[in-house]
Design a protein around this motif. Structure first.
Motif, short mmCIF file in Angstrom:
data_model
loop_
_atom_site.label_atom_id
_atom_site.label_comp_id
_atom_site.label_asym_id
_atom_site.label_seq_id
_atom_site.Cartn_x
_atom_site.Cartn_y
_atom_site.Cartn_z
N ILE A 206 60.88 -69.10 60.12
CA ILE A 206 59.80 -68.43 60.85
C ILE A 206 58.80 -67.88 59.83
CG2 ILE A 206 59.25 -66.50 62.40
CD1 ILE A 206 62.16 -66.84 63.49
N TYR A 207 57.55 -68.28 59.96
CA TYR A 207 56.51 -67.88 59.00
C TYR A 207 55.52 -66.94 59.67
CZ TYR A 207 58.34 -71.87 56.44
OH TYR A 207 59.18 -72.72 55.79
N PRO A 208 54.89 -66.06 58.88
CA PRO A 208 53.80 -65.26 59.47
C PRO A 208 52.68 -66.20 59.91
CG PRO A 208 54.37 -64.46 57.25
CD PRO A 208 55.08 -65.76 57.45
N GLU A 209 51.97 -65.81 60.96
CA GLU A 209 50.90 -66.67 61.50
C GLU A 209 49.88 -67.08 60.46
OE1 GLU A 209 48.47 -65.50 64.95
OE2 GLU A 209 50.44 -65.23 65.89
N SER A 210 49.58 -66.13 59.56
CA SER A 210 48.50 -66.39 58.60
C SER A 210 48.97 -67.21 57.38
CB SER A 210 47.92 -65.06 58.11
OG SER A 210 48.93 -64.28 57.51
N TYR A 211 50.26 -67.52 57.29
CA TYR A 211 50.75 -68.20 56.09
C TYR A 211 50.29 -69.65 56.02
CZ TYR A 211 53.84 -70.12 52.54
OH TYR A 211 54.32 -70.75 51.42
N GLN A 212 49.72 -70.02 54.89
CA GLN A 212 49.27 -71.40 54.66
C GLN A 212 50.28 -72.07 53.72
OE1 GLN A 212 46.36 -72.53 55.99
NE2 GLN A 212 45.76 -70.53 56.81
N PRO A 213 51.02 -73.07 54.22
CA PRO A 213 52.06 -73.68 53.38
C PRO A 213 51.52 -74.29 52.09
CG PRO A 213 52.18 -74.49 55.64
CD PRO A 213 50.96 -73.65 55.56
N ASP A 214 50.24 -74.65 52.07
CA ASP A 214 49.72 -75.26 50.83
C ASP A 214 49.21 -74.22 49.84
OD1 ASP A 214 47.62 -74.47 52.37
OD2 ASP A 214 46.42 -76.30 52.13
N SER B 130 49.53 -71.22 46.92
CA SER B 130 50.47 -71.13 45.79
C SER B 130 51.49 -70.02 46.00
CB SER B 130 49.69 -70.92 44.49
OG SER B 130 48.97 -69.71 44.59
N ALA B 131 51.32 -69.21 47.04
CA ALA B 131 52.24 -68.09 47.27
C ALA B 131 53.58 -68.60 47.82
CB ALA B 131 51.63 -67.12 48.28
N ALA B 132 54.67 -68.12 47.23
CA ALA B 132 56.00 -68.46 47.77
C ALA B 132 56.14 -67.76 49.12
CB ALA B 132 57.08 -67.99 46.81
N GLU B 133 56.76 -68.45 50.07
CA GLU B 133 56.78 -67.90 51.44
C GLU B 133 57.49 -66.54 51.51
OE1 GLU B 133 59.54 -67.49 53.33
OE2 GLU B 133 61.01 -68.74 52.29
N ALA B 134 58.57 -66.36 50.73
CA ALA B 134 59.30 -65.08 50.84
C ALA B 134 58.46 -63.94 50.25
CB ALA B 134 60.65 -65.19 50.15
N ASP B 135 57.74 -64.23 49.16
CA ASP B 135 56.84 -63.19 48.60
C ASP B 135 55.72 -62.88 49.58
OD1 ASP B 135 58.22 -62.95 46.16
OD2 ASP B 135 57.16 -64.69 45.33
N TYR B 136 55.25 -63.91 50.27
CA TYR B 136 54.18 -63.71 51.27
C TYR B 136 54.70 -62.85 52.42
CZ TYR B 136 50.13 -64.85 54.18
OH TYR B 136 48.99 -64.77 54.94
N TRP B 137 55.93 -63.15 52.85
CA TRP B 137 56.54 -62.36 53.93
C TRP B 137 56.70 -60.90 53.49
CZ3 TRP B 137 57.25 -61.44 58.69
CH2 TRP B 137 57.46 -62.45 59.64
N PHE B 138 57.03 -60.72 52.21
CA PHE B 138 57.20 -59.35 51.68
C PHE B 138 55.89 -58.58 51.81
CE2 PHE B 138 57.38 -56.08 48.48
CZ PHE B 138 58.68 -55.60 48.58
N VAL B 139 54.79 -59.26 51.50
CA VAL B 139 53.46 -58.64 51.62
C VAL B 139 53.13 -58.38 53.09
CG1 VAL B 139 50.98 -59.05 51.29
CG2 VAL B 139 52.60 -59.61 49.46
N GLU B 140 53.39 -59.40 53.92
CA GLU B 140 53.16 -59.26 55.36
C GLU B 140 53.89 -58.02 55.90
OE1 GLU B 140 51.42 -61.02 57.65
OE2 GLU B 140 52.35 -60.26 59.51
N GLU B 141 55.12 -57.87 55.47
CA GLU B 141 55.94 -56.74 55.93
C GLU B 141 55.36 -55.42 55.43
OE1 GLU B 141 58.19 -55.95 58.01
OE2 GLU B 141 59.12 -54.15 57.18
#
Ligand SMILES: NC(=O)c1ccc[n+]([C@@H]2O[C@H](COP(=O)([O-])OP(=O)(O)OC[C@H]3O[C@@H](n4cnc5c(N)ncnc54)[C@H](O)[C@@H]3O)[C@@H](O)[C@H]2O)c1
Length: 384
Positions: free
Chosen positions: A282-290, A292-303
């Motif tokens: 499950i990804y945050p809506e704003s996450y762009q898979p392409d 350079s941010a790793a998804e878990a680091d991005y989720w950490f920021v989202e949180e």
């Protein structure tokens, strides 16, 4: 919607990972970077398009007035840097493990509370896309009542693995088990129970450690127990790094970037009770898979954005980071004395320091910082 202003303090590996996530997130803006090494500052500054570059952190914070300062530096610097940054009354996130002992962690939490700001510890696995899938399935009741939790390391020397990898795993376990009430450890170095002579400085500046092989048993509420393994393997095995939740009606398995569900409590290889189903991340809506941010680091920021918006703690808060450290220190204390350690412990001193002092031994000699050099030195000490 407010955009949160971010400073990155430390621009090497983890600083780059943090910067990529804060840069990619639409609700955060990196307003300045700091490092003592200008070349690193410039490389990262060019990548994330930040021109405000400092070598003095106090100057950076004064001039750019951030909401969040990320502190991705070597663990031995976490305490001093957290305390220095907190003086400015800003929210922080610090890499894991939060500090090297509980006296430090207590001081960081107390200072943040005095200043009325939030702390978070970068245990990104606890909020990453696969863990969101596990947490969602758990909440939906897909495994019924939680019975026990299992988690393993990757094969580092046990005490170092505990501080480095175990910190993530314990934090993952806390998400489902809640605060642990006690810990009991089985631990050996060179095949025998540890002695005060086996206390050594950690590789990578992670304080003081002991134990080549560790199996720790955690007691949570509601009769849930956790088993934490940190054994040294001759060959590293990253695939061993996994957590499994055992419930009355099924199991959930977290394997880094993958989440799996077994719709029965027992795995039986009979073609009927052996069907693990892959759960979708499950990804945050704003996450762009392409990006350079790793998804878990991005989720950490989202949180962090959600937590600040809602005026609540981060899922990986400093309070949880300190709880993790209580377990880490409890594991060492139990290994040293062969007893159950109730948590949170009253004595906040590093238990291995106390044990060594009780044995009238001097602090251990210095050892190399890089892991493989450190391991060669430890093998020499053990006569291998
Ligand atoms: N969350 C994870 O997945 C993960 C993975 C690996 C490592 N870590 C953790 O990350 C941390 C290490 O991160 P790293 O490998 O990027 O560290 P590093 O030591 O390679 O880099 C730290 C940078 O911070 C800078 N720095 C240190 N003190 C400074 C100061 N006072 N002012 C300005 N700059 C300063 C250094 O010059 C260096 O460039 C450790 O705590 C480790 O446990 C976390």
């Amino acid at each position: 919607m407010r955009t949160y202003r971010v400073n990155i303090l430390g621009c090497r590996g983890r600083g780059t990972a943090a910067a990529r996530a804060y840069h990619a997130h639409p609700r955060t803006e990196i307003v300045a970077l700091c490092d003592l090494v200008e070349e690193l500052l410039n490389t990262l500054g060019d990548e994330v398009d930040v021109s405000a570059r400092f070598t003095d952190l106090d100057e950076m914070i004064r001039q750019t007035e951030p909401d969040i300062v990320a502190i991705p530096t070597g663990t031995e610097f976490h305490y001093d840097l957290c305390m220095r940054v907190l003086e400015h009354g800003v929210n922080i996130e610090v890499e894991k493990p939060m500090c090297v002992d509980l006296i430090q962690a207590d001081a960081v939490i107390a200072r943040a509370q005095e200043k009325g700001v939030r702390t978070a510890v970068h245990h990104q696995g606890r909020v990453g896309a696969s863990m969101q899938a596990i947490a969602g399935a758990y909440k939906e009741g897909k495994i019924g009542e939680l019975r026990y939790i299992y988690g393993s390391g990757k094969g580092y020397y046990g005490g170092y693995g505990l501080m480095n990898i175990g910190t993530h795993m314990i934090n993952n376990m806390l998400r489902f088990g809640g605060p642990p009430r006690s810990v009991v450890t089985q631990a050996t170095t060179d095949g025998h129970p540890i002695t005060p002579d086996d206390i050594v400085p950690s590789p990578s500046g992670m304080g003081t450690i002991a134990c080549e092989h560790i199996t720790a048993s955690l007691q949570f509420d509601n009769n849930v127990t956790g088993t934490l393994l940190q054994h040294r393997f001759d060959n590293m095995d990253s695939s061993a790094y996994a957590m499994e939740l055992y419930g009355s009606e099924g199991r959930l398995m977290w394997r880094g970037d993958q989440a799996w569900w077994l719709p029965q409590p027992h795995f039986i290889p009979d073609g009927e009770h052996d069907r693990w189903e892959r759960l979708e991340s499950i990804y945050p809506e704003s996450y762009q898979p392409d990006s350079s941010a790793a998804e878990a680091d991005y989720w950490f920021v989202e949180e962090y954005v959600r937590a600040l918006d809602e005026g609540r703690e981060h899922e990986c808060s400093g309070l949880e980071g300190r709880r993790v450290l209580e377990v880490l220190m409890g594991v060492f204390e139990s290994a040293a004395h062969g007893t159950r350690v109730d948590l949170p412990q009253e004595n906040r001193e590093h238990p291995l320091h106390s044990w060594r002092k009780e044995a009238a031994l001097k602090p251990p000699s210095e050892m190399p910082r890089p892991y493989w050099d450190w391991l060669s030195t430890e093998f020499e000490r053990l006569g291998r």
